[in-house]
Design a protein around this motif. Structure first.
Motif, short mmCIF file in Angstrom:
data_model
loop_
_atom_site.label_atom_id
_atom_site.label_comp_id
_atom_site.label_asym_id
_atom_site.label_seq_id
_atom_site.Cartn_x
_atom_site.Cartn_y
_atom_site.Cartn_z
N GLY A 118 -2.43 -132.26 -0.60
CA GLY A 118 -3.33 -132.08 0.53
C GLY A 118 -2.73 -132.44 1.88
N GLU A 119 -1.47 -132.84 1.88
CA GLU A 119 -0.80 -133.24 3.13
C GLU A 119 0.40 -132.33 3.38
N LEU A 120 0.56 -131.86 4.62
CA LEU A 120 1.69 -131.01 4.96
C LEU A 120 2.93 -131.87 5.14
N ARG A 121 3.93 -131.64 4.32
CA ARG A 121 5.17 -132.42 4.35
C ARG A 121 6.32 -131.55 4.84
N SER A 122 7.26 -132.18 5.52
CA SER A 122 8.46 -131.48 6.01
C SER A 122 9.66 -131.86 5.15
N PHE A 123 10.50 -130.87 4.86
CA PHE A 123 11.71 -131.06 4.07
C PHE A 123 12.89 -130.48 4.85
N GLY A 124 14.01 -131.20 4.82
CA GLY A 124 15.19 -130.75 5.53
C GLY A 124 15.87 -129.59 4.82
N VAL A 125 16.40 -128.67 5.62
CA VAL A 125 17.14 -127.52 5.10
C VAL A 125 18.52 -127.50 5.76
N PHE A 126 19.57 -127.45 4.95
CA PHE A 126 20.94 -127.40 5.47
C PHE A 126 21.39 -125.95 5.62
N PRO A 172 18.80 -133.08 -0.09
CA PRO A 172 18.31 -133.86 -1.24
C PRO A 172 16.89 -134.38 -0.99
N GLU A 173 16.03 -134.20 -2.01
CA GLU A 173 14.66 -134.70 -1.90
C GLU A 173 14.25 -135.31 -3.24
N ALA A 174 13.13 -135.98 -3.27
CA ALA A 174 12.76 -136.82 -4.42
C ALA A 174 12.10 -136.05 -5.55
N GLY A 225 7.81 -130.50 -13.63
CA GLY A 225 8.35 -129.58 -14.62
C GLY A 225 9.36 -128.60 -14.07
N PHE A 226 9.54 -128.58 -12.74
CA PHE A 226 10.55 -127.71 -12.15
C PHE A 226 11.92 -128.08 -12.69
N GLU A 227 12.68 -127.09 -13.13
CA GLU A 227 13.96 -127.34 -13.81
C GLU A 227 15.17 -127.07 -12.93
N GLY A 228 14.94 -126.77 -11.66
CA GLY A 228 16.07 -126.50 -10.78
C GLY A 228 16.59 -127.77 -10.12
N HIS A 229 17.26 -127.58 -8.99
CA HIS A 229 17.87 -128.70 -8.27
C HIS A 229 16.90 -129.23 -7.21
N HIS A 230 16.89 -130.55 -7.06
CA HIS A 230 16.08 -131.18 -6.02
C HIS A 230 16.93 -131.39 -4.77
N GLY A 231 17.42 -130.29 -4.24
CA GLY A 231 18.31 -130.34 -3.08
C GLY A 231 19.75 -130.58 -3.49
N PHE A 232 20.63 -130.59 -2.47
CA PHE A 232 22.07 -130.72 -2.72
C PHE A 232 22.68 -131.69 -1.72
#
Length: 210
Positions: free
Chosen positions: A189-197, A142-144, A151-158
């Motif tokens: 402009g900033e490299l961000r990390s997102f968790g992947v399950f 899950p992310e914010a 405008g992305f219409e998919g899921h913001h993580g699970f």
């Protein structure tokens, strides 16, 4: 909607994607009994980075994606890899079920959050898997809502709960969800990390009473 046909040719130019696929293949091999006799489907395969990374551990890999451009690029990558056990084809299991030979393992990397009805997708993957076969899905924690453009219409993580309910509704058992890796994306402009399950489960079917 993201124009994956347009993005296909330069998709593999991002070294983060290539490394993510390699790490995803290692995570899958550590979580499920990957064997050299297995026939594997990669769903939402894009250019086939994950399937190609798994191909030296299994008998056959089929890459499936709804984007014609991605599959064209995947076929070029297959030729470049020199591997004879990989094929690629255009298809969308949420539009029509798999009609060919079933698989011992189905994998997917960062594709499910683009699919509106994940229970339908998981049901179709279940139908495409042999009894006792495995599914291994890697996607966003899950992310914010910053991973994609506005405008992305998919899921913001699970969430873990949503995943377990969807897998159970699709007929899977032995569902396990764990942290697997991180993926990076430049945001403002900033490299961000997102968790992947990594979610794994088995497609066990009830006995036929007939």
């Amino acid at each position: 909607m993201t124009d994956f046909d347009e993005l296909a040719k330069g998709w593999d130019d991002d070294p983060h994607r290539v490394e993510r696929a390699r790490r995803a293949a290692d995570a899958i091999a550590a979580a499920v009994p990957v064997r050299e006799t297995m026939r594997v489907l990669e769903y939402g395969a894009g250019t086939g980075l994950l399937g190609i990374a798994l191909s030296d551990r299994v008998r056959e890999v089929v890459l499936l994606d709804s984007s014609v451009g991605m599959i064209e690029t995947a076929r070029q990558r297959i030729v470049e890899s020199g591997r004879a056990n990989i094929t690629a084809q255009v298809g969308d299991l949420t539009a029509e079920p798999w009609a060919g030979e079933p698989f011992e393992l189905v994998v997917s990397l960062m594709a499910m959050h683009h699919v509106p009805d994940i229970t339908l997708l998981l049901t179709r993957l279940h139908e495409a898997t042999v009894d006792g076969g495995w599914v291994a899905v890697l996607d966003l924690e899950p992310e914010a809502g910053t991973y994609h453009d506005p405008g992305f219409e998919g899921h913001h993580g699970f969430s873990r709960g949503a995943l377990r309910r969807a897998f159970a509704a699709a007929g899977y058992s032995h569902v396990c969800v764990r942290n697997a890796l991180t993926t990076e994306r430049e945001i403002g402009g900033e490299l961000r990390s997102f968790g992947v399950f990594l979610a794994t489960a088995q497609a066990e079917r009830p006995p036929d009473d007939g």
